[in-house]
Design a protein around this motif. Structure first.
Motif, PDB file in Angstrom:
ATOM      1  N   LYS A  44     -19.854   9.963 -45.433  1.00 61.80           N
ATOM      2  CA  LYS A  44     -18.798   9.051 -44.964  1.00 61.80           C
ATOM      3  C   LYS A  44     -18.826   8.947 -43.432  1.00 61.80           C
ATOM      4  O   LYS A  44     -18.635   7.872 -42.870  1.00 61.80           O
ATOM      5  CB  LYS A  44     -17.439   9.575 -45.458  1.00 61.80           C
ATOM      6  N   MET A  45     -19.091  10.060 -42.781  1.00 67.00           N
ATOM      7  CA  MET A  45     -19.169  10.035 -41.305  1.00 67.00           C
ATOM      8  C   MET A  45     -20.269   9.084 -40.837  1.00 67.00           C
ATOM      9  O   MET A  45     -20.136   8.413 -39.817  1.00 67.00           O
ATOM     10  CB  MET A  45     -19.480  11.433 -40.764  1.00 67.00           C
ATOM     11  N   LEU A  46     -21.348   9.059 -41.612  1.00 62.01           N
ATOM     12  CA  LEU A  46     -22.484   8.214 -41.213  1.00 62.01           C
ATOM     13  C   LEU A  46     -22.122   6.727 -41.236  1.00 62.01           C
ATOM     14  O   LEU A  46     -22.823   5.904 -40.648  1.00 62.01           O
ATOM     15  CB  LEU A  46     -23.699   8.486 -42.120  1.00 62.01           C
ATOM     16  N   ASP A  47     -21.010   6.389 -41.929  1.00 64.33           N
ATOM     17  CA  ASP A  47     -20.561   4.993 -41.917  1.00 64.33           C
ATOM     18  C   ASP A  47     -19.991   4.585 -40.556  1.00 64.33           C
ATOM     19  O   ASP A  47     -19.713   3.417 -40.325  1.00 64.33           O
ATOM     20  CB  ASP A  47     -19.465   4.772 -42.978  1.00 64.33           C
ATOM     21  N   TYR A  48     -19.758   5.560 -39.690  1.00 68.93           N
ATOM     22  CA  TYR A  48     -19.100   5.269 -38.409  1.00 68.93           C
ATOM     23  C   TYR A  48     -20.051   5.382 -37.210  1.00 68.93           C
ATOM     24  O   TYR A  48     -19.603   5.422 -36.080  1.00 68.93           O
ATOM     25  CB  TYR A  48     -17.922   6.233 -38.218  1.00 68.93           C
ATOM     26  N   VAL A  49     -21.341   5.470 -37.465  1.00 66.77           N
ATOM     27  CA  VAL A  49     -22.264   5.682 -36.333  1.00 66.77           C
ATOM     28  C   VAL A  49     -22.832   4.352 -35.804  1.00 66.77           C
ATOM     29  O   VAL A  49     -22.756   3.319 -36.480  1.00 66.77           O
ATOM     30  CB  VAL A  49     -23.427   6.654 -36.681  1.00 66.77           C
TER      31      VAL A  49
ATOM     32  N   PRO B  65     -17.286   4.619 -33.299  1.00 64.10           N
ATOM     33  CA  PRO B  65     -16.574   5.910 -33.337  1.00 64.10           C
ATOM     34  C   PRO B  65     -17.472   7.110 -33.028  1.00 64.10           C
ATOM     35  O   PRO B  65     -17.105   7.973 -32.237  1.00 64.10           O
ATOM     36  CB  PRO B  65     -16.041   5.987 -34.770  1.00 64.10           C
ATOM     37  N   LEU B  66     -18.651   7.152 -33.645  1.00 64.69           N
ATOM     38  CA  LEU B  66     -19.473   8.366 -33.548  1.00 64.69           C
ATOM     39  C   LEU B  66     -20.887   8.008 -33.110  1.00 64.69           C
ATOM     40  O   LEU B  66     -21.559   7.210 -33.778  1.00 64.69           O
ATOM     41  CB  LEU B  66     -19.499   9.060 -34.923  1.00 64.69           C
ATOM     42  N   ALA B  67     -21.332   8.611 -32.028  1.00 67.68           N
ATOM     43  CA  ALA B  67     -22.699   8.361 -31.554  1.00 67.68           C
ATOM     44  C   ALA B  67     -23.665   9.304 -32.260  1.00 67.68           C
ATOM     45  O   ALA B  67     -23.410  10.502 -32.376  1.00 67.68           O
ATOM     46  CB  ALA B  67     -22.769   8.589 -30.047  1.00 67.68           C
TER      47      ALA B  67
ATOM     48  N   LEU C 169     -10.712   3.527 -33.735  1.00 67.40           N
ATOM     49  CA  LEU C 169     -11.770   3.135 -32.779  1.00 67.40           C
ATOM     50  C   LEU C 169     -12.528   1.919 -33.305  1.00 67.40           C
ATOM     51  O   LEU C 169     -12.833   0.983 -32.545  1.00 67.40           O
ATOM     52  CB  LEU C 169     -12.731   4.307 -32.569  1.00 67.40           C
ATOM     53  N   LYS C 170     -12.800   1.938 -34.595  1.00 67.32           N
ATOM     54  CA  LYS C 170     -13.564   0.841 -35.202  1.00 67.32           C
ATOM     55  C   LYS C 170     -12.789  -0.474 -35.048  1.00 67.32           C
ATOM     56  O   LYS C 170     -13.356  -1.501 -34.647  1.00 67.32           O
ATOM     57  CB  LYS C 170     -13.800   1.153 -36.686  1.00 67.32           C
ATOM     58  N   GLU C 171     -11.494  -0.408 -35.322  1.00 67.94           N
ATOM     59  CA  GLU C 171     -10.651  -1.621 -35.164  1.00 67.94           C
ATOM     60  C   GLU C 171     -10.712  -2.161 -33.748  1.00 67.94           C
ATOM     61  O   GLU C 171     -10.639  -3.370 -33.536  1.00 67.94           O
ATOM     62  CB  GLU C 171      -9.181  -1.280 -35.468  1.00 67.94           C
ATOM     63  N   LYS C 172     -10.834  -1.249 -32.784  1.00 70.08           N
ATOM     64  CA  LYS C 172     -10.864  -1.683 -31.371  1.00 70.08           C
ATOM     65  C   LYS C 172     -12.275  -2.064 -30.922  1.00 70.08           C
ATOM     66  O   LYS C 172     -12.506  -2.331 -29.745  1.00 70.08           O
ATOM     67  CB  LYS C 172     -10.345  -0.555 -30.458  1.00 70.08           C
ATOM     68  N   GLY C 173     -13.208  -2.032 -31.842  1.00 67.99           N
ATOM     69  CA  GLY C 173     -14.571  -2.458 -31.502  1.00 67.99           C
ATOM     70  C   GLY C 173     -15.393  -1.407 -30.777  1.00 67.99           C
ATOM     71  O   GLY C 173     -16.405  -1.720 -30.144  1.00 67.99           O
TER      72      GLY C 173
ATOM     73  N   GLN D 176     -25.421   9.429 -24.109  1.00 70.03           N
ATOM     74  CA  GLN D 176     -25.227   8.377 -23.108  1.00 70.03           C
ATOM     75  C   GLN D 176     -24.204   7.334 -23.584  1.00 70.03           C
ATOM     76  O   GLN D 176     -23.405   6.823 -22.801  1.00 70.03           O
ATOM     77  CB  GLN D 176     -26.565   7.701 -22.819  1.00 70.03           C
ATOM     78  N   LEU D 177     -24.230   7.025 -24.875  1.00 69.69           N
ATOM     79  CA  LEU D 177     -23.262   6.065 -25.418  1.00 69.69           C
ATOM     80  C   LEU D 177     -21.837   6.545 -25.162  1.00 69.69           C
ATOM     81  O   LEU D 177     -20.944   5.751 -24.836  1.00 69.69           O
ATOM     82  CB  LEU D 177     -23.476   5.875 -26.926  1.00 69.69           C
ATOM     83  N   VAL D 178     -21.636   7.856 -25.316  1.00 68.58           N
ATOM     84  CA  VAL D 178     -20.303   8.412 -25.069  1.00 68.58           C
ATOM     85  C   VAL D 178     -20.002   8.410 -23.566  1.00 68.58           C
ATOM     86  O   VAL D 178     -18.909   8.047 -23.139  1.00 68.58           O
ATOM     87  CB  VAL D 178     -20.186   9.841 -25.662  1.00 68.58           C
ATOM     88  N   ALA D 179     -21.001   8.787 -22.781  1.00 70.53           N
ATOM     89  CA  ALA D 179     -20.803   8.801 -21.322  1.00 70.53           C
ATOM     90  C   ALA D 179     -20.397   7.411 -20.831  1.00 70.53           C
ATOM     91  O   ALA D 179     -19.522   7.262 -19.983  1.00 70.53           O
ATOM     92  CB  ALA D 179     -22.084   9.261 -20.629  1.00 70.53           C
ATOM     93  N   ASP D 180     -20.998   6.380 -21.406  1.00 70.31           N
ATOM     94  CA  ASP D 180     -20.727   5.010 -20.961  1.00 70.31           C
ATOM     95  C   ASP D 180     -19.522   4.373 -21.648  1.00 70.31           C
ATOM     96  O   ASP D 180     -19.180   3.222 -21.367  1.00 70.31           O
ATOM     97  CB  ASP D 180     -21.960   4.120 -21.229  1.00 70.31           C
ATOM     98  N   GLY D 181     -18.916   5.083 -22.596  1.00 73.22           N
ATOM     99  CA  GLY D 181     -17.741   4.539 -23.289  1.00 73.22           C
ATOM    100  C   GLY D 181     -18.078   3.526 -24.367  1.00 73.22           C
ATOM    101  O   GLY D 181     -17.192   2.866 -24.906  1.00 73.22           O
ATOM    102  N   GLU D 182     -19.348   3.411 -24.705  1.00 73.95           N
ATOM    103  CA  GLU D 182     -19.714   2.483 -25.789  1.00 73.95           C
ATOM    104  C   GLU D 182     -19.447   3.111 -27.142  1.00 73.95           C
ATOM    105  O   GLU D 182     -19.211   2.428 -28.127  1.00 73.95           O
ATOM    106  CB  GLU D 182     -21.191   2.106 -25.683  1.00 73.95           C
ATOM    107  N   ALA D 183     -19.559   4.420 -27.186  1.00 70.14           N
ATOM    108  CA  ALA D 183     -19.153   5.166 -28.379  1.00 70.14           C
ATOM    109  C   ALA D 183     -18.131   6.196 -27.912  1.00 70.14           C
ATOM    110  O   ALA D 183     -18.081   6.546 -26.732  1.00 70.14           O
ATOM    111  CB  ALA D 183     -20.349   5.860 -29.022  1.00 70.14           C
ATOM    112  N   ALA D 184     -17.310   6.666 -28.856  1.00 64.01           N
ATOM    113  CA  ALA D 184     -16.226   7.558 -28.434  1.00 64.01           C
ATOM    114  C   ALA D 184     -16.539   9.036 -28.639  1.00 64.01           C
ATOM    115  O   ALA D 184     -16.106   9.864 -27.847  1.00 64.01           O
ATOM    116  CB  ALA D 184     -14.947   7.196 -29.177  1.00 64.01           C
ATOM    117  N   MET D 185     -17.283   9.375 -29.704  1.00 65.81           N
ATOM    118  CA  MET D 185     -17.485  10.804 -30.025  1.00 65.81           C
ATOM    119  C   MET D 185     -18.952  11.093 -30.321  1.00 65.81           C
ATOM    120  O   MET D 185     -19.708  10.198 -30.690  1.00 65.81           O
ATOM    121  CB  MET D 185     -16.649  11.187 -31.255  1.00 65.81           C
ATOM    122  N   ASN D 186     -19.303  12.361 -30.171  1.00 65.33           N
ATOM    123  CA  ASN D 186     -20.661  12.814 -30.479  1.00 65.33           C
ATOM    124  C   ASN D 186     -20.576  14.297 -30.845  1.00 65.33           C
ATOM    125  O   ASN D 186     -19.851  15.044 -30.199  1.00 65.33           O
ATOM    126  CB  ASN D 186     -21.542  12.612 -29.217  1.00 65.33           C
TER     127      ASN D 186
END
Ligand code: BGC
Length: 425
Positions: free
Chosen positions: A249-254, A197-199, A190-194, A268-278
């Motif tokens: 380590k997870m916190l590196d992906y928020v 990853p985690l909201a 997810l990170k590579e695709k911009g 909301q970030l997940v709902a809008d597709g700006e973030a992938a997971m929560n």
């Protein structure tokens, strides 16, 4: 345990009384107006999408049955009761309790309000309403102390849920991670695709504590996770340290703005597709549904990494405070809240499953049905962030330590703080 003042300045007789003039006519007793509507003040922290709709649906059922009672919705905004709990403490201490209030089953109820002698036992109410066999024993235990039942559970929330944006996952051909290794692989893609990853929305620290407890559960397993709260496993155990490293380590992906967002803003970030997971309890489902999203199409879910077969139980309950003048009115409300009709009006909107064992399964979607099944078959564990695992004092200390940890990620220091706080357990 919350220390409550034994008495308060508002008690009868403590108000200064004006001395009567010698020749005053005898004071007339105030006459109670018979046509005055009885009122019922319901105190909660349900103000967001989904949760407020659930509450209003429940109030609606009550209003239909009791048009003679005026309901005052005294909800105080702030996730997990961040603000409501403080308001409640000051009202209870000031001798001004709401008619009934939201409280989590477990330590939050038993080690504070019940221990302080502020709640009325509801055993007679349970007998009169025929409720004794209508709730799972695990829930009855969470709302009981020394053989007395002190509140009525309205729902069961699951805490260890990973929510994801279904479309983002489908487009990138990703599957919901089931282990921590899979989680980090998915997160890297997810990170590579911009895509974030985690909201996370830890403007209120409990959301980070919530994520942390899901990592503790996944890495320790249900049995050892449970031992943390009974003092049988120390917070300086090697496994707790490993779990804390995974969490760091997870916190590196928020998302970068995590500390400016609350739980709804993160969802909301997940709902809008700006973030992938929560990672959030299934009140997030109430939030997604309240925004018109559909499970399976717009969003998906899975147990948090490594926690398949485990279920973190959070139950919202309501009881009868001692110092109120309308206990019979409150019991009318508790009867509706305890009924199949009340629970089935509330829970499908709230994202939770009914606390009752005989509710109408068909009122719930595929998520709700799966959660009901999992509750029956999984290993159940309590939630730290939501008051069932440990007393408020400990929870507050962990949340305070969390604020620093999220920015500094100093594992050893954090563990030291947990060990020190655990002396209160
Ligand atoms: C409560 C839920 C609520 C959530 C967010 C939890 O502590 O149990 O009912 O929706 O907090 O505020």
């Amino acid at each position: 345990m919350i220390m409550l003042a034994a008495c308060s300045g508002n008690e009868a007789g403590s108000d200064p009384v004006e001395p009567a003039e010698k020749n005053d006519p005898p004071a007339e007793k105030p006459v109670e107006k018979e046509d005055e509507k009885a009122s019922l003040e319901i105190f909660s922290w349900w103000t967001g999408a989904g949760e407020e709709e659930g509450l209003l649906a429940l109030i609606d059922v009550f209003n239909q049955k009791h048009p003679e009672i005026e309901v005052i919705n005294a909800a105080v905004a702030g996730g997990a009761g961040t603000n409501a709990k403080a308001v409640l403490v000051s009202r209870m201490q000031g001798g001004d309790p709401p008619s009934t209030f939201q409280v989590h089953g477990g330590a939050e109820l038993n080690e504070s309000w019940v221990a302080a002698g502020k709640m009325t036992p509801l055993n007679d109410f349970f007998d009169a309403e025929g409720l004794n066999d209508k709730f799972p024993q695990e829930l009855i235990d969470l709302v009981s102390k020394d053989g007395n039942i002190y509140s009525v559970p309205v729902n069961i929330h699951r805490g260890n849920v990973l929510w994801y944006n279904q479309k983002v996952f489908d487009e990138l051909n990703l599957k919901a991670p089931t282990t921590f290794d899979e989680f980090f692989k998915v997160a890297d893609t997810l990170k590579e695709k911009g895509i974030t990853p985690l909201a996370l929305g830890d403007k209120e620290a409990w959301t980070a504590t919530h994520l942390y407890e899901s990592v503790l559960l996944g890495h320790l397993g249900a049995a050892d996770y449970g031992k943390l709260w009974t003092g049988d496993l120390s917070f300086d155990d090697a496994k707790v340290k490993e779990a804390t490293e995974i969490f760091a380590k997870m916190l590196d992906y928020v998302n970068e703005d995590h500390s400016a967002r609350n739980w709804q803003d993160a969802a909301q970030l997940v709902a809008d597709g700006e973030a992938a997971m929560n990672v959030m309890g299934d009140w997030a489902k109430g939030y997604f549904d309240g925004r018109g999203l559909k499970v399976g199409t717009d969003y998906g879910w899975a147990p948090t990494p490594n926690s398949n077969g485990m279920f973190v139980v959070i139950t919202d309950t309501f009881g009868l405070p001692n110092e109120i003048d309308n206990p019979e009115t409150v019991k009318e409300f508790l009867a509706v809240l305890a009924s199949v009709e009340g629970q089935d009006a509330f829970n499908p909107k709230k994202g939770s499953i009914p606390a009752r064992v005989d509710a109408d399964v068909e009122k719930y979607d595929e998520y709700g049905k799966a959660a009901m099944e999992d509750f029956k078959t999984n290993d159940l564990g309590p939630s730290l962030a939501h008051g069932s695992a440990a007393n408020e004092g400990f929870v507050t200390k962990v949340n305070d330590a969390m604020v620093m940890f999220v920015t500094q990620k100093n594992v050893d220091h954090f563990i030291e703080q947990l060990v020190a706080a655990a002396k209160d357990l």
